[in-house]
Each structure stands twice: as C-alpha cells, then as structure tokens.
Design an enzyme around this catalytic site. Structure first.
Site, short mmCIF file in Angstrom:
data_model
loop_
_atom_site.label_atom_id
_atom_site.label_comp_id
_atom_site.label_asym_id
_atom_site.label_seq_id
_atom_site.Cartn_x
_atom_site.Cartn_y
_atom_site.Cartn_z
CD GLU A 6 -11.96 5.52 4.47
OE1 GLU A 6 -11.45 4.67 5.22
OE2 GLU A 6 -11.36 5.99 3.49
CE LYS A 47 -2.42 4.60 7.19
NZ LYS A 47 -3.63 5.21 7.74
NE ARG A 92 -2.66 0.87 3.45
CZ ARG A 92 -3.37 0.59 4.55
NH1 ARG A 92 -4.63 0.16 4.45
NH2 ARG A 92 -2.85 0.72 5.75
N1 PLP Z 1 -9.34 4.16 6.52
C1 PLP Z 1 -8.52 5.17 6.84
C2 PLP Z 1 -8.83 6.53 6.34
C3 PLP Z 1 -7.40 4.92 7.65
O1 PLP Z 1 -6.59 5.90 8.00
C4 PLP Z 1 -7.16 3.61 8.10
C5 PLP Z 1 -5.99 3.31 8.91
O2 PLP Z 1 -4.99 2.85 8.48
C6 PLP Z 1 -8.04 2.59 7.72
C7 PLP Z 1 -9.12 2.91 6.94
C8 PLP Z 1 -7.82 1.20 8.17
O3 PLP Z 1 -6.81 0.59 7.42
P1 PLP Z 1 -5.93 -0.58 8.03
O4 PLP Z 1 -6.87 -1.64 8.46
O5 PLP Z 1 -5.08 -1.01 6.90
O6 PLP Z 1 -5.18 0.00 9.16
C1 COI Z 2 -4.15 3.35 11.46
O1 COI Z 2 -5.12 2.71 11.85
O2 COI Z 2 -3.01 2.87 11.39
C2 COI Z 2 -4.27 4.74 11.03
O3 COI Z 2 -3.40 5.22 10.36
C3 COI Z 2 -5.42 5.54 11.45
C4 COI Z 2 -5.01 6.80 12.09
C5 COI Z 2 -6.25 7.60 12.20
C6 COI Z 2 -4.36 6.61 13.43
#
Ligand code: PLP
Ligand code: COI
Length: 341
Positions: free
Chosen positions: A220, A184, A82
């Site tokens: 989201e 991200k 990612r």
């Molecule tokens: N959506 C957003 C905007 C996020 O910042 C995060 C955090 O990483 C997620 C979703 C969840 O992603 P992950 O499960 O890969 O941490």
């Molecule tokens: C994560 O879950 O790793 C994120 O980056 C979310 C952030 C809002 C702390």
C-alpha cells in the site's frame, strides 16, 4: 445554525482547530464517561507512554452534508472495531464501540458549524485517538490513557484533487511481517515519514511500498490501499496481512460487485504485474479514490493507459458511486450511513 466563514471550496488537508473535542480518561483499566471540552491542548507527564514509547493508535473518518441537509458519517462502526484491534495490539485498554460512536456523534453535533456544506467537495475529518498518558520509564504499557476525538474541516488529501498523481516505488519498507502493518498505530506513520520525505523531495506525491519479506508484491502507500483495474475491467486489490484493512477499500469492493456488476479479485499482486493494469488508484478516508497516473522505479517508469490528465473510467465510476452514497444521492447498503443531525 450558522456555518463558519471559511472558503469551503478551497480547503486543503490541514488542521484547523474547531470548537469542541471529546475527551475521556482511563485509570486502573476503567474509562470514565468522558465529556466535550474546548481546550485543543493535551497536558500530560513528560514520561507519558505516548511520548516515550509511541503507545498510540488512531482512526480517521469523515462527516458529510447530504443533499437533503443532514449531517452523516460513513460506517463509523468499522472504525470503532478497528480502533479496538489497534488498541489490543498495543496493550491499550480499548474504548467500547458504544463509547466510540457516542464520542463521534457528540463531536460532530457540537461542531456542526464546521461541517462543510453540500457540494463544496470538502468534508469534516474526524480523528479519534487513543494514547498512553500515564508515566512509564521501563518499557511497559502506560498506567493511564486518554481517548480524544477531534475534528477539522478538510479539502482533498492530494493537491490537485482528482488529477492523477505520480508515485515512487520505495526502497524502504512500511511494515514488517508479523508486525503492526495491519493496525492504525502511530508508529507506522513515524516509520513512513522519512521515506515519504525522500519521495516528496524528488517530486512524487507518495510511495508505493512492497512487502518487506520478499520485496516482490504490492502492499500500500503511507496512507491508502491500492485498487487496480485490468484491461478487461476486473478490479484487483492487494491481499496482505501487513496492510491496513481500509474501510474505503472494503466498501469499494462491495460497490464494484453489487452496484457496478464488476468482477473483483482480492489477491497477491506482484509488482511485475502492475505494468499490465489499465487503471490504478489509491483509496482511503483521506484519499477517497485518488488516481495514480504513473509509478517510477529504479530503472524505469510505468505509465497507466488512463494517463496523467484524467481518472480512468472504472475508478471514476467507483468514486462517483461512493461519494454519491456518502452524500445521500445514491441509496446506501443497510447500516452504512449514520445520521447525526
Ligand atoms: N492504509 C493506511 C496506511 C492508512 O493510513 C489508511 C487511512 O486510514 C488507509 C489505508 C485507508 O483506510 P480507510 O479507508 O479505512 O480510511
Ligand atoms: C485516513 O485516511 O484517515 C488516514 O488516516 C490517512 C492519513 C495519511 C491522513
């Protein structure tokens, strides 16, 4: 190795500098091999790409102590992939998957004394970031970059741990169609600061964002994807190309289908359907699975049957299973767990 003297059971989600971080630099498109350093500060030009034009992206993953005393990470290869997509979209030279995994392993190993012990509910949050450190004044990609991986021990992202939270349906948009919602990028989070502040000021834990194009479908929150459960036990999760492809959500979809035998639908979720769901939760690395008890919108409140006191039964089972896999109590699918030490 002796653990640091922290109140592991009562950590919040905040930054505590640890002993080591991994830093590498890129000049003329080539990354050096990088090394562990102790300095938590970054020194760069006042005209750095990250400062002037927000040329930065990041990742978030955790290290866990398993029941048998190992320190492991969860699907870090997906974070590496990612970060490569985020970097490409922002014209940042990506770091290879091998370099990413090596940096994460080194940082976790070097900071093993900061990894919360098994059973405390706390984890080591790892934050890899990639940013333009070279000077740029016209709007253009920076000539130099830094890759930095640091870590910090954390407790629950939402105060109260697994107590259901209340969300506000935001009047603001998080991500534009054909924009950067699916990577991200730091800029996405800058955009959500003001709406997040408005929601928190009104007493909400987070915002629920709708799609910016039609303002009809659930997207989201500022930092997590949604999972819903229908009254007949089907797991439903929004499909959109302007949300971040959450690794936790992708893992939970697999767990729901293959461990719990549940039906899963990944599809467009109109906000008008939310009132019909039995359970709602946020999922992400920081959020794990956090139950949502209610969503307020202009004109009303939707309260899920699972209520404001406890997590619904299906989301609770999903949480128990993913945490069990991460902490080595439930057998993981092939390749999901990387043992570091
Ligand atoms: N959506 C957003 C905007 C996020 O910042 C995060 C955090 O990483 C997620 C979703 C969840 O992603 P992950 O499960 O890969 O941490
Ligand atoms: C994560 O879950 O790793 C994120 O980056 C979310 C952030 C809002 C702390």
């Amino acid at each position: 190795m002796e653990k640091k003297n922290l109140d592991w059971n009562n950590l919040s989600f905040s930054y505590i500098p640890t002993d080591y971080r991994f830093v590498a630099h890129c000049k003329n498109g080539a990354w050096d091999e990088g090394a562990l350093i102790t300095d938590p500060s970054c020194t760069m030009s006042e005209c750095a790409g990250v400062i002037q034009y927000a040329q930065t992206c990041f990742e978030g993953l955790k290290a866990y102590t398993t029941k048998d005393g190992r320190i492991v990470t969860f699907r870090p290869d997906l974070n590496a992939e990612r970060l490569i997509s985020s970097a490409e979209r922002l014209l940042i030279p990506p770091v290879s998957k091998e370099m990413f995994l090596h940096a994460v392993d080194e940082v976790v190993k070097a900071n093993a004394a900061w990894v919360p012990p098994y059973g405390t509910g706390a984890t080591l949050y790892i934050r890899p970031c990639l940013f333009g450190s070279g000077s740029v004044i016209g709007v253009a990609p920076a000539p130099e970059y830094e890759f930095r991986v640091f870590c910090t021990p954390v407790g629950p992202y939402f105060k109260g741990g697994i107590k259901p939270i209340r969300l506000l349906l935001s009047q603001y948009d998080r991500a534009a169609p054909h924009g950067t919602g699916d990577i991200k990028a730091g800029l996405n989070y800058a955009m959500s600061l003001y709406p997040g502040h408005v929601a928190k000021d009104m007493g909400y834990s987070e915002n629920m964002y709708l799609d910016a194009a039609t303002r009809t479908n659930v997207e989201e929150t500022g930092g997590a994807n949604f999972l819903f459960v229908t009254k007949d036990g089907t797991v439903v999760t929004p499909k959109s190309n302007t949300i971040l492809p959450s690794i936790t959500r992708r893992s939970l979809v697999y767990i729901a289908e293959h461990y719990l035998g549940l039906k899963v639908e990944e599809r467009v979720v109109p906000f008008s359907e939310v009132k019909d769901f039995a359970e709602c939760a946020l999922c992400g690395t920081a959020a794990v699975i956090s139950p949502v008890g209610a969503v307020d919108y202009d004109g009303g409140t939707l309260t899920f049957p699972s209520g404001m006191e406890k997590m619904g039964p299906v989301t609770a089972k999903l949480r128990e299973t993913i945490v069990g896999i991460q902490e080595g109590e439930i057998e993981a699918p092939e390749g999901w767990i990387r043992t570091i030490c």
